[in-house]
Motif scaffolding. Structure first.
Motif, PDB file in Angstrom:
ATOM      1  N   LYS A 197       0.797  -1.217   0.000  1.00 54.27           N
ATOM      2  CA  LYS A 197       0.000   0.000   0.000  1.00 54.27           C
ATOM      3  C   LYS A 197       0.835   1.276   0.000  1.00 54.27           C
ATOM      4  O   LYS A 197       0.302   2.358  -0.192  1.00 54.27           O
ATOM      5  CB  LYS A 197      -0.924   0.009   1.223  1.00 54.27           C
ATOM      6  N   TYR A 198       2.130   1.184   0.254  1.00 56.89           N
ATOM      7  CA  TYR A 198       2.926   2.388   0.430  1.00 56.89           C
ATOM      8  C   TYR A 198       3.264   3.028  -0.916  1.00 56.89           C
ATOM      9  O   TYR A 198       3.837   2.403  -1.802  1.00 56.89           O
ATOM     10  CB  TYR A 198       4.211   2.068   1.187  1.00 56.89           C
ATOM     11  N   ASN A 199       2.907   4.316  -1.051  1.00 55.74           N
ATOM     12  CA  ASN A 199       3.216   5.061  -2.272  1.00 55.74           C
ATOM     13  C   ASN A 199       4.413   5.961  -2.056  1.00 55.74           C
ATOM     14  O   ASN A 199       4.720   6.368  -0.933  1.00 55.74           O
ATOM     15  CB  ASN A 199       2.023   5.925  -2.680  1.00 55.74           C
ATOM     16  N   GLY A 200       5.056   6.314  -3.139  1.00 54.66           N
ATOM     17  CA  GLY A 200       6.109   7.309  -3.126  1.00 54.66           C
ATOM     18  C   GLY A 200       5.971   8.182  -4.347  1.00 54.66           C
ATOM     19  O   GLY A 200       5.354   7.793  -5.346  1.00 54.66           O
ATOM     20  N   ASP A 220       9.805   9.244  -0.547  1.00 48.93           N
ATOM     21  CA  ASP A 220       9.192   8.037   0.009  1.00 48.93           C
ATOM     22  C   ASP A 220       8.857   8.279   1.467  1.00 48.93           C
ATOM     23  O   ASP A 220       9.695   8.739   2.244  1.00 48.93           O
ATOM     24  CB  ASP A 220      10.151   6.846  -0.090  1.00 48.93           C
ATOM     25  N   ASN A 221       7.654   7.948   1.842  1.00 52.43           N
ATOM     26  CA  ASN A 221       7.235   8.136   3.219  1.00 52.43           C
ATOM     27  C   ASN A 221       6.348   6.965   3.600  1.00 52.43           C
ATOM     28  O   ASN A 221       5.288   6.782   3.012  1.00 52.43           O
ATOM     29  CB  ASN A 221       6.473   9.451   3.365  1.00 52.43           C
ATOM     30  N   TYR A 225       1.316   9.048   6.968  1.00 48.72           N
ATOM     31  CA  TYR A 225       0.799  10.403   7.143  1.00 48.72           C
ATOM     32  C   TYR A 225       0.615  11.083   5.792  1.00 48.72           C
ATOM     33  O   TYR A 225      -0.464  11.563   5.473  1.00 48.72           O
ATOM     34  CB  TYR A 225       1.729  11.210   8.035  1.00 48.72           C
ATOM     35  N   ILE A 226       1.667  11.123   5.001  1.00 44.28           N
ATOM     36  CA  ILE A 226       1.582  11.597   3.617  1.00 44.28           C
ATOM     37  C   ILE A 226       1.855  10.404   2.720  1.00 44.28           C
ATOM     38  O   ILE A 226       2.876   9.734   2.848  1.00 44.28           O
ATOM     39  CB  ILE A 226       2.616  12.707   3.324  1.00 44.28           C
ATOM     40  N   ASN A 227       0.949  10.120   1.817  1.00 45.57           N
ATOM     41  CA  ASN A 227       1.075   8.985   0.911  1.00 45.57           C
ATOM     42  C   ASN A 227       0.973   9.522  -0.512  1.00 45.57           C
ATOM     43  O   ASN A 227      -0.113   9.605  -1.090  1.00 45.57           O
ATOM     44  CB  ASN A 227      -0.039   7.971   1.201  1.00 45.57           C
ATOM     45  N   VAL A 228       2.118   9.956  -1.046  1.00 51.80           N
ATOM     46  CA  VAL A 228       2.153  10.658  -2.335  1.00 51.80           C
ATOM     47  C   VAL A 228       1.648   9.739  -3.448  1.00 51.80           C
ATOM     48  O   VAL A 228       2.117   8.612  -3.594  1.00 51.80           O
ATOM     49  CB  VAL A 228       3.584  11.140  -2.649  1.00 51.80           C
ATOM     50  N   ASN A 229       0.702  10.231  -4.225  1.00 52.42           N
ATOM     51  CA  ASN A 229       0.152   9.433  -5.316  1.00 52.42           C
ATOM     52  C   ASN A 229       0.220  10.247  -6.606  1.00 52.42           C
ATOM     53  O   ASN A 229       1.275  10.789  -6.917  1.00 52.42           O
ATOM     54  CB  ASN A 229      -1.278   8.995  -4.954  1.00 52.42           C
TER      55      ASN A 229
END
Length: 377
Positions: A197-200, A220-221, A225-229
């Motif tokens: 599920k983790y986006n960067g 990448d985070n 908290y912030i999930n850059v898409n």
């Protein structure tokens, strides 16, 4: 006020069950010698999207299709299939018009049966997964080169899901091409590599007008908290790059933004919440206007989280604060893209319909003055 509106793509027509993921650019006819007979002096408009053959699903047999307008988006020519991957998928069109007149089209391809969920979980081979390709046109979008793969230059081996923009890419002062993009990471900790599920966020950079490519900033985070898409970008008047992204995590609001001082090589700070843009979880688009300098953002503005109430918002302070500039209507609406159509109008290409956001891809001409005026204090 009545606005000039046209519908270049309608679901269930021209051999496609659905059309999704719009992108639009304006060409540069002067770079070709002179405007062709009957064309607007500001060049043609090229409206791209995904033509989904069997359904509205994000997976399956999908082509990149194009329609061309020579009158500022009032009417559109016949449908062209630009990117076809056999019975597999070609999508996420990210076009950009260069100062030479050449049009680049960055895109992503994968096997028809490779769903986003399976790719994120690591259940799809590299050959069938998301790969990055490039095409170009030197005749105003009438014909296109064969696709050329650039995956090895712009995708890390550890990345699983991968998507360019959606919407238009950009060429900045000095000639660099910048394509905002996103990727997914293998999960860590208790997820044990099964969720994906983790986006960067990252961007693609080219300093030789598309001949060679490399990865620019990477954000990448994995703290949730912030999930850059899906990310969009613009060059501000002072030369900084402004990036605005869909945020799929529960930070304040569903948008986040960041700046780059070095043309996309790095970010001044990682993406942070942009709570001034009320929006559902969905793609959005930014466009920098000049004379006067105004930064625009298009996207649904429904405060209840529905994909509806498409609104163009403006910022007079480089994206720090935002205010409504133009509301299309209260109907369902989803993805969109913005383009300077001509001297008098900005074009908005967007997904909408009476009962679903995915019935049509519609184009609206919005007067520049309406979008750039300041709201009285």
């Amino acid at each position: 006020m009545a606005y000039e509106t046209s519908v270049p793509f309608r679901a269930g027509r021209e051999g496609y069950a659905s059309f999704r993921i719009p992108a639009v650019v304006a060409t540069v006819p002067q770079a070709l010698g002179s405007a062709r007979a009957g064309e607007a002096p500001f060049g043609s408009l090229l409206a791209f999207c995904e033509g989904r053959v069997g359904s509205s699903s994000d997976a399956g047999n999908i082509d990149i299709v194009l329609k061309r307008s020579t009158d500022g988006g009032r009417t559109w020519g016949p449908l062209q299939v630009v990117g076809a991957n056999g019975a597999d998928l070609a999508g996420n069109p990210a076009p950009v018009v260069l100062d030479t007149g050449r049009i680049l089209l960055v895109q992503v391809r994968n096997a028809a049966a490779a769903t986003e969920d399976a790719i994120r979980r690591g259940q799809v081979s590299a050959a069938d997964g998301r790969r990055v390709w490039l095409q170009h046109s030197d005749d105003d979008g009438l014909t296109w080169s064969a696709p050329r793969e650039i995956t090895a230059q712009v995708k890390k081996a550890s990345w699983r899901w991968y998507a360019t923009t959606p919407g238009h890419a950009l060429q900045v002062a000095g000639g660099r091409v910048v394509v905002p993009a996103n990727h997914s990471l293998p999960p860590t900790g208790s997820d044990n590599g099964t969720e994906g599920k983790y986006n960067g966020g990252h961007c693609l950079l080219s300093d030789d007008r598309g001949e060679t490519w490399r990865i620019g900033y990477v954000d990448d985070n994995v703290n949730g908290y912030i999930n850059v898409n899906e990310t969009t970008g613009a060059e501000l008047p002072d030369g900084r790059l402004y990036f605005n992204t869909r945020n799929d995590s529960p930070a304040p609001g569903n948008r986040a933004d960041a700046h780059s001082l070095d043309g996309g090589e790095s970010l001044l700070k990682p993406f942070r919440p942009q709570a001034g843009l009320v929006a559902p979880v969905v793609e959005g688009c930014v466009l920098q206007l000049r004379d006067p300098d105004v930064l625009l953002f298009s996207g649904p503005a429904d405060p209840g989280g529905l994909r509806a109430l498409l609104t163009v918002r403006r910022s007079h302070d480089d994206g720090t604060t935002w205010e409504p500039a133009h509301t299309v209507d209260g109907l369902p609406a989803a993805y969109s893209d913005l383009v300077r159509a001509d001297a008098g109008a900005v074009g908005l290409l967007y997904e909408t319909g009476d009962f679903s956001a995915y019935e049509t891809i519609t184009f609206r001409r919005i007067p520049v003055g309406e979008l750039t005026r300041r709201t009285p204090e």
